[in-house]
Design a protein around this motif. Sequence first.
Motif, PDB file in Angstrom:
ATOM      1  N   THR A   1      35.311  53.610  14.159  1.00 35.90           N
ATOM      2  CA  THR A   1      34.645  54.888  14.389  1.00 35.90           C
ATOM      3  C   THR A   1      34.771  55.292  15.856  1.00 35.90           C
ATOM      4  N   GLN A   2      34.564  54.353  16.771  1.00 30.75           N
ATOM      5  CA  GLN A   2      34.694  54.637  18.199  1.00 30.75           C
ATOM      6  C   GLN A   2      36.129  54.987  18.563  1.00 30.75           C
TER       7      GLN A   2
ATOM      8  N   GLY B   1      29.986  53.284   7.294  1.00 26.05           N
ATOM      9  CA  GLY B   1      29.445  53.654   8.594  1.00 26.05           C
ATOM     10  C   GLY B   1      28.766  55.013   8.568  1.00 26.05           C
TER      11      GLY B   1
ATOM     12  N   ASP C   1      31.995  62.645   8.861  1.00 25.17           N
ATOM     13  CA  ASP C   1      33.177  61.808   9.025  1.00 25.17           C
ATOM     14  C   ASP C   1      32.733  60.397   9.360  1.00 25.17           C
ATOM     15  N   GLY C   2      33.426  59.429   8.785  1.00 30.74           N
ATOM     16  CA  GLY C   2      33.081  58.045   9.067  1.00 30.74           C
ATOM     17  C   GLY C   2      34.084  57.094   8.452  1.00 30.74           C
ATOM     18  N   THR C   3      33.795  55.836   8.577  1.00 28.74           N
ATOM     19  CA  THR C   3      34.684  54.782   8.090  1.00 28.74           C
ATOM     20  C   THR C   3      33.968  53.960   7.027  1.00 28.74           C
TER      21      THR C   3
ATOM     22  N   GLU D   1      32.303  50.067  13.132  1.00 24.39           N
ATOM     23  CA  GLU D   1      31.900  50.675  14.402  1.00 24.39           C
ATOM     24  C   GLU D   1      33.097  50.813  15.339  1.00 24.39           C
TER      25      GLU D   1
ATOM     26  N   LYS E   1      38.335  56.337  16.655  1.00 26.37           N
ATOM     27  CA  LYS E   1      38.652  57.653  16.097  1.00 26.37           C
ATOM     28  C   LYS E   1      38.055  58.776  16.941  1.00 26.37           C
ATOM     29  N   SER E   2      36.869  58.538  17.510  1.00 26.09           N
ATOM     30  CA  SER E   2      36.206  59.594  18.262  1.00 26.09           C
ATOM     31  C   SER E   2      36.534  59.576  19.751  1.00 26.09           C
TER      32      SER E   2
ATOM     33  N   ASN F   1      39.113  56.078   6.547  1.00 24.75           N
ATOM     34  CA  ASN F   1      38.320  57.151   7.117  1.00 24.75           C
ATOM     35  C   ASN F   1      38.068  58.165   6.013  1.00 24.75           C
TER      36      ASN F   1
END
Length: 153
Positions: free
Chosen positions: A142-143, A11, A19-21, A139, A145-146, A42
């Motif tokens: 990621t959502q 991602g 930062d991402g997955t 996705e 996590k944020s 992650n």
Amino acid sequence: MREVNIYIQSGINSTRPADGTIGYILEMPTDQGPVTYTAFENVRATANRSELLALTAALRHLKEKCRLTIYTDNEYLTAAFTENWTDEWTKNNWLNSKGLPLAHAEEWQELLALLSGHEYSFALRELHGYWHWLCSQIEKRTQEKSAPKARKA
């Protein structure tokens, strides 16, 4: 030799660490249909390094030498093998074409060690049945996590 398909996805689309997955699927065809193992992690990495990390993580699960097809949309990772960059890096003591230390040389060395003894090929940007699902799961993670955390009252 057992056949295994490895599907990797990231991602992260940045040339700078972000930062991402990452996610991957190991798929082994059987007479009863495919058997799969899926994982997500992650990471903080560039787009290229994140794909390298995903493939390395997937390969750590293999317990025997296999015939691998590696599905990725990352040109850099694919070219490192199809254009023999890894051979050149090894011959040049892990220096790049400018004579500078290769970025993430230890990770490339680990990847080569994990691939040793396997037969493998890369399928670059080849649409497969897991692509949409992998992207949606990355996705979603990621959502999650944020997303702001709910405070306890």
